[in-house]
Design a protein around this motif. Structure first.
Motif, short mmCIF file in Angstrom:
data_model
loop_
_atom_site.label_atom_id
_atom_site.label_comp_id
_atom_site.label_asym_id
_atom_site.label_seq_id
_atom_site.Cartn_x
_atom_site.Cartn_y
_atom_site.Cartn_z
N TYR A 1 -21.45 -59.40 77.02
CA TYR A 1 -22.34 -59.08 76.68
C TYR A 1 -21.65 -57.13 76.18
N ARG A 2 -21.50 -56.86 75.24
CA ARG A 2 -20.98 -55.67 74.69
C ARG A 2 -21.95 -54.30 74.64
N TYR A 3 -20.89 -53.48 75.60
CA TYR A 3 -21.68 -52.78 75.07
C TYR A 3 -21.13 -51.20 74.61
N PHE A 4 -21.77 -50.47 73.63
CA PHE A 4 -21.36 -48.99 72.75
C PHE A 4 -22.29 -48.43 73.53
N VAL A 5 -21.76 -46.82 72.47
CA VAL A 5 -21.85 -45.78 72.11
C VAL A 5 -22.50 -45.28 70.99
N ARG A 6 -23.57 -44.30 71.00
CA ARG A 6 -22.94 -43.84 69.68
C ARG A 6 -23.46 -42.15 70.35
N THR A 7 -22.46 -41.33 69.39
CA THR A 7 -22.23 -39.54 69.20
C THR A 7 -23.38 -39.58 68.39
N GLU A 8 -23.27 -37.95 68.26
CA GLU A 8 -24.31 -36.89 67.20
C GLU A 8 -23.31 -36.75 66.75
N SER A 9 -22.27 -37.00 66.08
CA SER A 9 -21.86 -37.03 65.39
C SER A 9 -21.72 -38.68 64.29
N ASN A 10 -22.46 -39.82 64.91
CA ASN A 10 -22.69 -40.80 64.55
C ASN A 10 -21.41 -41.65 64.38
N GLY B 1 -14.56 -52.15 61.66
CA GLY B 1 -14.29 -53.37 60.95
C GLY B 1 -14.84 -54.72 60.78
N GLU B 2 -15.22 -54.65 62.46
CA GLU B 2 -16.80 -55.82 62.23
C GLU B 2 -18.23 -55.42 62.45
N ARG B 3 -18.89 -56.24 61.67
CA ARG B 3 -20.20 -56.22 61.33
C ARG B 3 -21.00 -56.52 62.88
N LEU B 4 -21.59 -55.69 63.38
CA LEU B 4 -22.21 -56.12 64.86
C LEU B 4 -23.67 -55.85 64.15
N VAL B 5 -24.62 -56.85 65.55
CA VAL B 5 -25.99 -56.49 65.33
C VAL B 5 -26.43 -56.38 66.52
N LEU B 6 -26.54 -54.93 67.10
CA LEU B 6 -26.89 -54.51 67.81
C LEU B 6 -28.50 -53.88 68.56
N LYS B 7 -28.65 -53.83 69.32
CA LYS B 7 -30.17 -53.23 70.21
C LYS B 7 -30.31 -51.90 70.77
N ASN B 8 -30.42 -51.03 70.38
CA ASN B 8 -30.31 -49.70 70.62
C ASN B 8 -31.39 -49.32 71.55
N GLU B 9 -30.60 -49.54 72.77
CA GLU B 9 -31.67 -49.28 73.96
C GLU B 9 -31.86 -48.01 74.98
N VAL B 10 -30.99 -46.64 74.41
CA VAL B 10 -31.45 -45.68 74.26
C VAL B 10 -31.09 -44.31 73.67
N ASP B 11 -32.14 -43.81 73.13
CA ASP B 11 -32.25 -42.97 71.64
C ASP B 11 -31.68 -41.60 73.16
N GLY B 12 -30.90 -40.73 72.04
CA GLY B 12 -30.60 -39.26 72.72
C GLY B 12 -28.69 -38.47 72.35
N LYS B 13 -28.55 -37.76 72.85
CA LYS B 13 -27.57 -37.30 72.59
C LYS B 13 -26.54 -38.18 72.42
N LEU B 14 -26.27 -39.35 73.72
CA LEU B 14 -25.76 -40.53 73.72
C LEU B 14 -26.80 -41.42 73.37
N ASP B 15 -26.30 -42.62 72.45
CA ASP B 15 -27.09 -43.72 72.67
C ASP B 15 -26.65 -44.70 73.16
N LEU B 16 -27.07 -45.66 73.57
CA LEU B 16 -26.98 -46.63 73.91
C LEU B 16 -27.40 -47.97 73.28
N LEU B 17 -25.87 -48.70 72.54
CA LEU B 17 -26.21 -49.82 72.36
C LEU B 17 -25.59 -51.40 72.98
N TRP B 18 -26.13 -52.61 72.33
CA TRP B 18 -25.92 -53.40 72.96
C TRP B 18 -26.62 -55.02 72.45
#
Length: 290
Positions: free
Chosen positions: A51-60, A27-44
């Motif tokens: 500093y806030r960090y997020f992972v994005r899975t293959e299911s988005n 429910g929070e709108r965030l502007v994130l940088k895509n640091e790593v693209d792969g099976k797991l993505d790293l956003l921050w």
């Protein structure tokens, strides 16, 4: 040669500018940088100074990596989450909640499950910042009975780890203090020091400095009386000290790669005696990423 260095620095700066996208996360709108693209993505990103960090899975699915504190102890939820997402195929025992540590972990995992994956993690990438400054000082560590202030100017080279958004830095500083008629003292100082940013936001940082080694090339005119006659003697001196001189400073970001600097130096020293005057050592400067 100068053009080549400028071109290299320009390419280097672009290489660390990740693409930014807007996401809805819980429910929070965030502007994130895509640091790593792969099976797991790293956003921050840096959000409200944190500093806030997020992972994005293959299911988005996007999940935040957290490390909350309860009863004085960090819960390290990010380790449990990454253990689950990677099927505990990699140890998280020494994993820190920092950009490069997370990037290296996720990068290594992506490479282990996808032979075509191209690694992007690079260790120990140093960033150099160069600055010029000017100001005034009352030279609190020399005899100055009238508490006179004199101009100063200088330059500084700062070195920090660009990969880890580090709070730590070392610097090499060259400073010259001018003399005046009432205080015939001048010095050129070369100092090696350490800096810790205890406020480290994207557009503003506040830090403490310590100069732990200095070399001074000083010139002073000493006036003595002999039978009613004033005799002036000029003394040149070179001294090496390990004084541990403390001060504070701030960087205010004005462009993508440059900063206005404010400094209040020579507050006190562990191994130099204050000669009776409270420090009035102030400077303003400008520095930029090389």
């Amino acid at each position: 040669m100068k053009k080549i260095v400028c071109l290299f620095c320009l390419l280097l700066s672009f290489s660390f500018m990740g693409a930014q996208e807007t996401f809805m996360v819980d429910g929070e709108r965030l502007v994130l940088k895509n640091e790593v693209d792969g099976k797991l993505d790293l956003l921050w990103n840096i959000i409200d100074g944190n500093y806030r960090y997020f992972v994005r899975t293959e299911s988005n699915t996007i999940i935040e990596l957290k490390n909350t504190k309860k009863d004085g102890k960090f819960q390290e939820e990010y380790k449990s989450l990454l253990n689950e997402l990677t099927d505990e195929s990699m140890s998280t025992k020494r994993l820190n909640l920092t950009l490069f540590s997370l990037k290296e972990f996720i990068d290594k995992y992506n490479g282990s499950v996808d032979s075509s994956y191209q690694s992007t993690a690079i260790r120990n990438k140093l960033q150099f910042r160069f600055g010029l400054f000017g100001g005034i000082t009352n030279n609190p560590f020399i005899t100055n009975p009238d508490n006179l202030t004199t101009p100063l100017f200088g330059g500084e080279l700062e070195v920090l780890d660009v990969n880890q958004i580090s709070r730590h830095a070392v610097f090499l500083q060259l400073k010259h203090v001018l003399e005046q008629d009432e205080l015939q003292y001048s010095t050129t100082e070369i100092a090696l020091g350490y800096r810790f940013r205890f406020i480290n936001k994207e557009k503003f940082s506040l830090y403490g400095n310590v100069k732990f080694a200095t070399v001074n090339f000083s010139n002073v005119v000493v006036v003595t009386e002999n039978n009613g006659n004033a005799i002036s003697e000029e003394i040149n001196d070179t001294s090496f000290d390990v004084p541990f001189i403390f001060g504070i400073g701030a960087d205010i970001r004005v462009t993508e790669n440059s900063y206005i600097t404010l400094a209040y130096n020579e507050l006190f020293a562990l191994f130099l005696d204050n000669q009776g005057n409270f420090s009035q050592d102030f400077s303003v400067g400008y520095k930029f990423n090389l």
